[in-house]
Design a protein around this motif. Structure first.
Motif, mmCIF file in Angstrom:
data_model
loop_
_atom_site.group_PDB
_atom_site.id
_atom_site.type_symbol
_atom_site.label_atom_id
_atom_site.label_comp_id
_atom_site.label_asym_id
_atom_site.label_seq_id
_atom_site.Cartn_x
_atom_site.Cartn_y
_atom_site.Cartn_z
ATOM 1 N N PRO A 1 0.830 -1.206 0.000
ATOM 2 C CA PRO A 1 0.000 0.000 0.000
ATOM 3 C C PRO A 1 0.860 1.249 0.000
ATOM 4 O O PRO A 1 2.051 1.217 0.350
ATOM 5 C CB PRO A 1 -0.794 -0.126 1.310
ATOM 6 C CG PRO A 1 0.104 -0.909 2.210
ATOM 7 C CD PRO A 1 0.820 -1.890 1.312
ATOM 8 N N ALA A 2 0.278 2.364 -0.391
ATOM 9 C CA ALA A 2 0.980 3.638 -0.333
ATOM 10 C C ALA A 2 1.433 3.922 1.093
ATOM 11 O O ALA A 2 0.730 3.618 2.057
ATOM 12 C CB ALA A 2 0.057 4.761 -0.819
ATOM 13 N N GLY A 3 2.623 4.473 1.231
ATOM 14 C CA GLY A 3 3.158 4.796 2.548
ATOM 15 C C GLY A 3 4.027 3.716 3.153
ATOM 16 O O GLY A 3 4.520 3.880 4.274
ATOM 17 N N SER A 4 4.256 2.628 2.422
ATOM 18 C CA SER A 4 5.101 1.543 2.936
ATOM 19 C C SER A 4 6.580 1.883 2.765
ATOM 20 O O SER A 4 6.971 2.537 1.800
ATOM 21 C CB SER A 4 4.803 0.237 2.198
ATOM 22 O OG SER A 4 3.450 -0.138 2.335
ATOM 23 N N THR A 5 7.396 1.430 3.705
ATOM 24 C CA THR A 5 8.846 1.549 3.586
ATOM 25 C C THR A 5 9.392 0.182 3.172
ATOM 26 O O THR A 5 9.218 -0.809 3.876
ATOM 27 C CB THR A 5 9.486 1.979 4.914
ATOM 28 O OG1 THR A 5 8.980 3.276 5.267
ATOM 29 C CG2 THR A 5 10.998 2.053 4.800
ATOM 30 N N LEU A 6 10.047 0.147 2.006
ATOM 31 C CA LEU A 6 10.520 -1.126 1.456
ATOM 32 C C LEU A 6 11.986 -1.392 1.769
ATOM 33 O O LEU A 6 12.413 -2.550 1.798
ATOM 34 C CB LEU A 6 10.339 -1.137 -0.072
ATOM 35 C CG LEU A 6 8.951 -0.824 -0.609
ATOM 36 C CD1 LEU A 6 8.934 -1.008 -2.106
ATOM 37 C CD2 LEU A 6 7.910 -1.708 0.042
ATOM 38 N N TYR A 7 12.739 -0.338 1.954
ATOM 39 C CA TYR A 7 14.181 -0.501 2.172
ATOM 40 C C TYR A 7 14.618 0.583 3.138
ATOM 41 O O TYR A 7 14.244 1.747 2.998
ATOM 42 C CB TYR A 7 14.933 -0.365 0.842
ATOM 43 C CG TYR A 7 16.422 -0.632 0.922
ATOM 44 C CD1 TYR A 7 16.935 -1.922 0.752
ATOM 45 C CD2 TYR A 7 17.322 0.408 1.162
ATOM 46 C CE1 TYR A 7 18.301 -2.175 0.832
ATOM 47 C CE2 TYR A 7 18.691 0.167 1.236
ATOM 48 C CZ TYR A 7 19.169 -1.119 1.072
ATOM 49 O OH TYR A 7 20.523 -1.356 1.153
ATOM 50 N N ARG A 8 15.406 0.180 4.127
ATOM 51 C CA ARG A 8 15.947 1.133 5.081
ATOM 52 C C ARG A 8 17.465 1.204 4.925
ATOM 53 O O ARG A 8 18.080 0.319 4.330
ATOM 54 C CB ARG A 8 15.581 0.728 6.510
ATOM 55 C CG ARG A 8 14.071 0.687 6.746
ATOM 56 C CD ARG A 8 13.736 0.380 8.190
ATOM 57 N NE ARG A 8 12.301 0.224 8.382
ATOM 58 C CZ ARG A 8 11.457 1.222 8.571
ATOM 59 N NH1 ARG A 8 11.919 2.468 8.601
ATOM 60 N NH2 ARG A 8 10.172 1.002 8.734
ATOM 61 N N GLU A 9 18.046 2.258 5.443
ATOM 62 C CA GLU A 9 19.479 2.478 5.296
ATOM 63 C C GLU A 9 20.279 1.253 5.722
ATOM 64 O O GLU A 9 20.038 0.673 6.770
ATOM 65 C CB GLU A 9 19.911 3.691 6.136
ATOM 66 C CG GLU A 9 19.332 5.008 5.645
ATOM 67 C CD GLU A 9 19.802 6.174 6.495
ATOM 68 O OE1 GLU A 9 20.528 5.933 7.477
ATOM 69 O OE2 GLU A 9 19.456 7.319 6.173
ATOM 70 N N ARG A 10 21.219 0.878 4.849
ATOM 71 C CA ARG A 10 22.178 -0.204 5.103
ATOM 72 C C ARG A 10 21.535 -1.577 5.194
ATOM 73 O O ARG A 10 22.137 -2.511 5.718
ATOM 74 C CB ARG A 10 22.991 0.058 6.374
ATOM 75 C CG ARG A 10 23.590 1.447 6.494
ATOM 76 C CD ARG A 10 24.464 1.817 5.324
ATOM 77 N NE ARG A 10 25.646 0.961 5.192
ATOM 78 C CZ ARG A 10 26.534 1.044 4.214
ATOM 79 N NH1 ARG A 10 26.352 1.936 3.249
ATOM 80 N NH2 ARG A 10 27.563 0.243 4.179
ATOM 81 N N SER A 11 20.313 -1.733 4.682
ATOM 82 C CA SER A 11 19.682 -3.055 4.656
ATOM 83 C C SER A 11 20.390 -3.961 3.660
ATOM 84 O O SER A 11 21.161 -3.508 2.811
ATOM 85 C CB SER A 11 18.202 -2.933 4.284
ATOM 86 O OG SER A 11 17.488 -2.219 5.260
ATOM 87 N N SER A 12 20.133 -5.244 3.754
ATOM 88 C CA SER A 12 20.751 -6.209 2.846
ATOM 89 C C SER A 12 20.353 -5.904 1.411
ATOM 90 O O SER A 12 19.209 -5.496 1.147
ATOM 91 C CB SER A 12 20.310 -7.631 3.196
ATOM 92 O OG SER A 12 20.698 -7.960 4.515
ATOM 93 N N PRO A 13 21.276 -6.089 0.455
ATOM 94 C CA PRO A 13 20.966 -5.802 -0.946
ATOM 95 C C PRO A 13 19.783 -6.622 -1.455
ATOM 96 O O PRO A 13 19.648 -7.801 -1.131
ATOM 97 C CB PRO A 13 22.264 -6.199 -1.674
ATOM 98 C CG PRO A 13 23.328 -6.042 -0.647
ATOM 99 C CD PRO A 13 22.684 -6.475 0.651
#
Length: 228
Positions: A36-48
């Protein structure tokens, strides 16, 4: 949305130029997911990881230690996110959905192994990274030299993104004068641009806020606006 939409999105992306056998394996090993809109899919320094955008609009951004954010890329249907981190490792960026999105998650190990073993695949990834570099340069030029229409559209998306509600609504809480000050213009010109956006059903406005109705359509204005 059937698998044909994933196949069509892949064919329209740079992945469509990969060897047929590899495309078949990527389709077989990947999976599709809705956000859904507003989701965070990747955060800083997450696994590639790497994903193909089947539909929707996403924002890639960086954050300062004080919590300020700057957008470094928007991604829409047929774009691929994550190639740079597959090559260089985790990045100091976040990825946020600005609209409801369907993504196809790519088997990162399969793609990187193929790139190491097949020069055609390695070259395709190098070309994609070059395209991303040129897009970033173009976005920098728009921010510095773009028309008022381009700058207003970009600033509204940036501002609304940092204020996105848990329900996914995009509302930029800003007055016309504040918006004019932010983009280096005057209120009368900005008011005319907002009127055009309203007529195109891209936004709805009130005295102190702009509600983004069509994030993808507004993003189009940052690249291919009418002359101001």
């Amino acid at each position: 949305m059937g698998d044909g939409d994933v196949v069509a999105a892949l064919a329209g992306s740079f992945l469509g130029g990969l060897p047929d056998e590899l495309i078949g394996r990527l389709l077989a090993t990947g999976d599709r997911v809705d956000y859904p809109a507003g989701s965070t899919l990747y955060r800083e320094r997450s696994s590639p990881r790497a994903v193909l955008v089947v539909r929707g609009l996403l924002r890639v951004y960086m954050s300062s230690p004080e919590g300020r954010q700057v957008t470094v890329r928007y991604a829409r249907a047929r774009d691929v996110l994550g190639i740079a981190v597959l090559v260089a490792g985790p990045a100091d960026v976040g990825v946020q959905t600005l609209a409801d999105c369907t993504l196809f998650r790519i088997d990162a190990g399969l793609l990187t192994t193929a790139a190491r073993n097949d020069s055609r695949v390695g070259w395709a990834l190098a070309q994609e990274l070059s395209r991303r570099l040129y897009e970033n340069l173009q976005q920098t030029a728009v921010n510095a030299f773009g028309t008022v229409r381009q700058r207003v559209a970009a600033h509204l998306l940036d501002l609304a993104s940092t204020q996105q509600s848990p329900r996914g609504e995009l509302v930029a809480r800003v007055s016309q004068q504040e918006l004019a000050d932010a983009v280096g213009s005057v209120r009368e010109v900005v008011a005319r641009v907002l009127r055009d956006f309203r007529l195109a059903q891209l936004v709805a406005t009130s005295a102190d806020s702009v509600h983004i109705l069509d994030a993808t359509g507004l993003h189009d204005q940052t690249w291919n606006p009418d002359d101001e």
